[in-house]
Design a protein around this motif. Structure first.
Motif, mmCIF file in Angstrom:
data_model
loop_
_atom_site.group_PDB
_atom_site.id
_atom_site.type_symbol
_atom_site.label_atom_id
_atom_site.label_comp_id
_atom_site.label_asym_id
_atom_site.label_seq_id
_atom_site.Cartn_x
_atom_site.Cartn_y
_atom_site.Cartn_z
ATOM 1 N N ARG A 147 -12.689 6.805 -10.522
ATOM 2 C CA ARG A 147 -12.990 8.140 -10.011
ATOM 3 C C ARG A 147 -13.096 8.085 -8.503
ATOM 4 N N VAL A 148 -12.870 9.221 -7.870
ATOM 5 C CA VAL A 148 -12.941 9.307 -6.420
ATOM 6 C C VAL A 148 -13.444 10.693 -6.053
ATOM 7 N N VAL A 149 -14.282 10.760 -5.035
ATOM 8 C CA VAL A 149 -14.798 12.035 -4.537
ATOM 9 C C VAL A 149 -13.930 12.484 -3.376
ATOM 10 N N ILE A 150 -13.460 13.715 -3.436
ATOM 11 C CA ILE A 150 -12.648 14.291 -2.364
ATOM 12 C C ILE A 150 -13.457 15.382 -1.690
ATOM 13 N N GLY A 151 -13.560 15.317 -0.396
ATOM 14 C CA GLY A 151 -14.276 16.341 0.355
ATOM 15 C C GLY A 151 -15.742 16.050 0.547
ATOM 16 N N GLY A 152 -16.212 14.891 0.102
ATOM 17 C CA GLY A 152 -17.576 14.487 0.410
ATOM 18 C C GLY A 152 -18.639 15.007 -0.520
ATOM 19 N N LEU A 153 -18.269 15.669 -1.668
ATOM 20 C CA LEU A 153 -19.273 16.164 -2.604
ATOM 21 C C LEU A 153 -19.766 15.034 -3.489
ATOM 22 N N GLY A 154 -21.053 14.956 -3.728
ATOM 23 C CA GLY A 154 -21.609 14.005 -4.687
ATOM 24 C C GLY A 154 -21.839 14.665 -6.026
ATOM 25 N N PHE A 155 -21.746 13.910 -7.125
ATOM 26 C CA PHE A 155 -21.956 14.442 -8.473
ATOM 27 C C PHE A 155 -22.952 13.566 -9.219
ATOM 28 N N SER A 206 0.831 -1.205 0.000
ATOM 29 C CA SER A 206 0.000 0.000 0.000
ATOM 30 C C SER A 206 0.861 1.249 0.000
ATOM 31 N N VAL A 207 0.391 2.273 -0.728
ATOM 32 C CA VAL A 207 1.049 3.579 -0.779
ATOM 33 C C VAL A 207 0.041 4.629 -0.367
ATOM 34 N N CYS A 208 0.439 5.591 0.451
ATOM 35 C CA CYS A 208 -0.444 6.676 0.892
ATOM 36 C C CYS A 208 -0.190 7.916 0.044
ATOM 37 N N LEU A 209 -1.255 8.536 -0.405
ATOM 38 C CA LEU A 209 -1.174 9.753 -1.217
ATOM 39 C C LEU A 209 -1.882 10.877 -0.482
ATOM 40 N N ASP A 210 -1.152 11.933 -0.145
ATOM 41 C CA ASP A 210 -1.711 13.065 0.595
ATOM 42 C C ASP A 210 -2.553 13.927 -0.340
ATOM 43 N N ILE A 211 -3.829 14.138 0.026
ATOM 44 C CA ILE A 211 -4.739 14.943 -0.798
ATOM 45 C C ILE A 211 -5.393 16.058 0.024
ATOM 46 N N ALA A 212 -4.856 16.353 1.199
ATOM 47 C CA ALA A 212 -5.510 17.276 2.134
ATOM 48 C C ALA A 212 -5.662 18.668 1.561
ATOM 49 N N ASP A 213 -4.767 19.076 0.653
ATOM 50 C CA ASP A 213 -4.811 20.441 0.132
ATOM 51 C C ASP A 213 -5.651 20.575 -1.130
ATOM 52 N N LEU A 214 -6.241 19.466 -1.623
ATOM 53 C CA LEU A 214 -7.011 19.540 -2.865
ATOM 54 C C LEU A 214 -8.425 20.044 -2.603
ATOM 55 N N PRO A 215 -8.975 20.882 -3.464
ATOM 56 C CA PRO A 215 -10.361 21.344 -3.304
ATOM 57 C C PRO A 215 -11.329 20.167 -3.400
#
Length: 568
Positions: free
Chosen positions: A560-568, A532-541
Motif C-alpha cells: 500500500r502507498v499513501v498519495i497526497g500525504g493522508l494518513g489512514f 527503476s521505472v517512474c509512474l506519474d501519479i500527480a493527477d490522482l486524488p
C-alpha cells in the motif's frame, strides 16, 4: 448488468424516464423500487414498481400502477399485506394541480386499493408516510389552501391520518406555525413520548428559509415547533433518534449571497431538549444528503449527492461518529449525473442505495449495494512462504491479500493458522497491527499446510498452501527470492518502482495500482532486474492506494502507498 454480492447496476425500459423515489424490502428480501415513469420531466407520469434481488438481478419486470390520471410517487412504507405508496395525482375535480393519493399493494405487487386521500378543494401533495400504532398511516406533505387555479405561494404543512384500510380519519393544515412563502413536511418520525415529529422546510420566500421541526400530537394538534436557521437556505429532509436521546437532523444549507447557490449538506446533532450540540456543513458539496441510517453503535451513515460544478453529480456515502467526526467518504458514479434518493440497511451490515442516472437525457433506475465500509469489493486471501534462515525451521509468510484494509477505521482482519496445532495469529482491525512479514518457528521438519483467512465486514476469504520445512543453516536464506520496492511513501507526484530478485531479466511482470474502492487506476509492465521505472501519479486524488505485482503465473507481492500525504 452484473449479478454479484456488491454491485452498481442500471435498469432501463424503452426510452422512458424512471426516477426512484422509494425503496423498500419485500417479504422475500428483495428490493422494491418505485417512483414516477414518464415520457418527459413534466407530464404523462405513471407510477412504476421494479423488484431487484440481492445479487442485483431484475426479479420482476417494470410494472405500471394504472391510474385515472398522471401520478407521482414520493413515499412508501411496508405493511402486513405488502406495502403502501403515497404521492400526488393530477387533475382532481376542481383541483387542477393534484391531491394526495394512496396505493395499497400486496406482496405480489398487485394493487389492493387506491384512492384520493387529500383535499379535493386545494392543491396538496403527500411527500412521506409512516405507520401509526393502530396499523394505519400518517401522510405528511404540503397544501396550497386558496384558489387552486392560481399558481404560486403560499403552501403550508399538511397531515392526513388514515385507518389501516386507507380511509381518512382527519386531515390538518398547519397555518399558524409557519405562515411563510413555502412550508412542507418532508419526513415523519414517531416521537418516543407519543405523537410524531414532522421534519421539513419553512421558507420566507422562494430562496431563503429554515429547517423546520414540528411536534404533532396523536390527534393532529400541534404541540410545538422549532426552526433551525443560520441566515442561509436550509431544509430539513430527515431525522433519527440517537441512543443518548438526542437527534440527528439532516438537510441542506446554501449561501444566499451566491447565485447560483453553492449548496452543501447540513448535519445537526440535537440533544434530548433539541438544543444543538454540533453541526457539519462541509459534506455533500454542491448538493445535499438525502438519506440517513443510524447503526446500533451510534455511528451515522448518510447518502446523497455531491456536485462540484466542474464534474457530473456523483453519489456520496459518508460515515460519521456520534461526536460528528468524519470517519470516511465514498463516491460512486459515471460520467453522467448519478442521484441517490433512498437507502436501506443490508442484512449483511452493508447498505443499499436506490436512485437514478441521467443517461442520454433519459433517467434510468440504479441500485448500489456496498459492504459495511462502503466498498464494492470482497476480500481475496493470498500469501507466499519461504524459509527465512533466521532459525533452522523458521518460515516467513508474506501476505498478498487484496481488499481487506486492516488499518482502516472499520476494516478487516486476518487469521493465520500455521498448520502445526499452535494457536492462530490474528491481526488487523480490533487486534494488533499486521506486520509486513509474519514468521513462525516449526518444532519439526516435514510437510505442513498453512491457512490464511481474511475477514471484511461479514465476508471471508480463505486460502490454504502446502509447503515443506527442512532444516537450514542460520543466515543462509535471509530474503525471499523476489522483491519490488515502491517509493516514496507517502508520495505526491511520482512513484519509483524497482523489481529485484531471482527472476529472469526477460521475465515480464504486471504492476497494478488500485484506489480504496478497488478500482485499477494505473497499470504498467515491469521487467525483473530491469532497473527503476517512474509512474506519474500527480493527477490522482489524495488517499490510500493498494498495489499488486504479478508474474504470468502468480501474485508476487502487494502493498500500500499513501498519495497526497493522508494518513489512514
Amino acid at each position: 448488468m452484473g449479478q454479484t454480492k456488491y454491485f452498481y447496476n442500471k435498469y432501463t425500459t424503452h426510452n422512458e424516464h424512471l426516477w426512484t423515489m422509494v425503496m423498500l424490502y419485500d417479504h422475500n428480501g428483495n428490493f422494491i423500487l418505485s417512483g414516477p415513469a414518464g415520457d418527459n420531466f413534466f407530464n404523462s407520469y405513471l407510477p412504476f414498481v421494479l423488484v431487484v434481488n440481492q445479487t442485483g438481478a431484475l426479479a420482476d419486470s417494470i410494472d405500471r400502477i394504472q391510474t385515472v390520471a398522471n401520478a407521482t410517487i414520493y413515499g412508501g412504507v411496508s405493511t402486513e399485506q405488502g406495502y403502501a405508496l403515497v404521492g400526488v395525482i393530477d387533475s382532481v375535480q376542481n383541483n387542477s394541480n393534484g391531491a394526495a393519493y394512496l396505493y395499497l399493494l400486496d406482496t405480489g405487487h398487485q394493487v389492493i386499493n387506491q384512492k384520493i386521500v387529500g383535499s379535493t378543494q386545494y392543491t396538496n401533495h403527500a411527500q412521506t408516510v409512516c405507520r401509526t400504532p393502530d396499523g394505519g398511516f400518517l401522510l405528511g406533505g404540503e397544501i396550497q389552501p386558496y384558489d387552486s387555479t392560481v399558481v404560486g405561494p403560499p403552501t403550508h404543512p399538511y397531515l392526513i391520518r388514515l385507518d389501516p384500510q386507507g380511509n381518512v380519519l382527519w386531515d390538518t393544515i398547519y397555518y399558524n406555525c409557519c405562515t411563510t412563502y413555502y412550508s412542507r413536511i418532508n419526513e415523519l418520525l414517531p416521537a418516543p413520548d407519543g405523537g410524531y415529529y414532522g421534519i421539513g422546510t419553512r421558507n420566507s420566500n422562494f430562496y431563503f428559509g429554515d429547517a423546520m421541526l414540528l411536534k404533532i400530537n396523536e390527534d393532529g394538534s400541534l404541540a410545538w415547533s422549532k426552526f433551525i436557521s443560520y441566515g442561509h437556505i436550509e431544509t430539513g429532509n430527515n431525522m433519527v433518534l440517537m441512543p443518548d436521546g438526542g437527534y440527528i437532523l439532516m438537510g441542506a444549507v446554501a449561501n444566499h449571497d451566491d447565485f447560483p447557490f453553492t449548496q452543501s449538506g447540513l448535519i445537526v446533532k440535537l440533544n434530548a431538549n433539541l438544543e444543538e450540540e454540533w453541526r457539519r456543513v462541509d459534506l455533500f458539496e454542491g448538493y445535499r444528503p438525502v438519506n440517513i441510517i443510524l447503526t446500533d453503535d451510534g455511528n451515522i451513515f448518510l447518502s446523497g449527492g455531491q456536485d462540484l460544478l466542474s464534474s457530473s453529480l456523483d453519489v456520496e456515502l459518508c460515515k460519521i461518529s456520534p461526536s460528528g467526526q468524519l470517519l470516511w467518504q465514498r463516491f460512486y458514479g459515471s460520467s453522467q449525473d448519478d442521484y441517490a434518493w433512498a437507502m436501506l440497511p443490508a442484512s449483511d451490515g452493508g447498505f443499499v442505495i436506490g436512485g437514478w442516472v441521467m443517461e442520454d437525457d433519459t433517467a434510468r433506475v440504479t441500485v448500489l449495494k456496498v459492504n459495511c465500509m462502503g466498498l464494492l469489493t470482497e476480500p481475496q486471501a493470498a500469501f507466499s512462504t519461504y524459509q527465512t534462515g533466521d532459525s533452522p525451521l523458521e518460515v516467513g509468510f508474506q501476505n498478498l491479500s487484496q481488499y481487506v484494509y486492516p488499518d482502516s477505521i472499520d476494516g478487516g482482519y486476518y487469521v493465520w493458522d500455521f498448520g502445526d496445532g499452535s494457536p492462530p495469529f490474528v491481526c488487523g482491525q480490533g487486534y494488533g497491527a499486521c506486520p509486513a512479514l509474519v514468521t513462525h518457528d516449526y518444532a519439526t521438519q516435514g510437510q505442513y499446510a498453512a491457512t490464511l483467512t481474511a475477514f471484511v465486514c461479514t465476508d471471508t476469504a480463505t486460502v490454504t498452501q502446502q509447503f515443506s520445512v527442512v532444516p537450514t543453516a542460520v543466515g543462509q536464506v535471509a530474503v525471499p527470492t523476489y522483491h519490488i520496492s515502491v517509493l516514496p511513501n507517502p508520495a505526491s507526484e511520482v512513484l519509483h518502482l524497482e523489481a529485484v530478485g531471482a527472476l529472469s531479466s526477460s521475465h515480464e511482470l504486471q504492476f497494478s495500482l488500485y484506489d480504496a474502492m478497488g478500482r485499477a487506476v494505473r497499470r504498467l509492465a515491469l521487467r525483473a532486474n530491469g532497473g527503476s521505472v517512474c509512474l506519474d501519479i500527480a493527477d490522482l486524488p489524495q488517499g490510500l492506494y493498494f498495489w499488486t505485482c504479478y508474474s504470468p503465473d502468480a501474485v508476487l507481492q502487494s502493498g500500500r502507498v499513501v498519495i497526497g500525504g493522508l494518513g489512514f
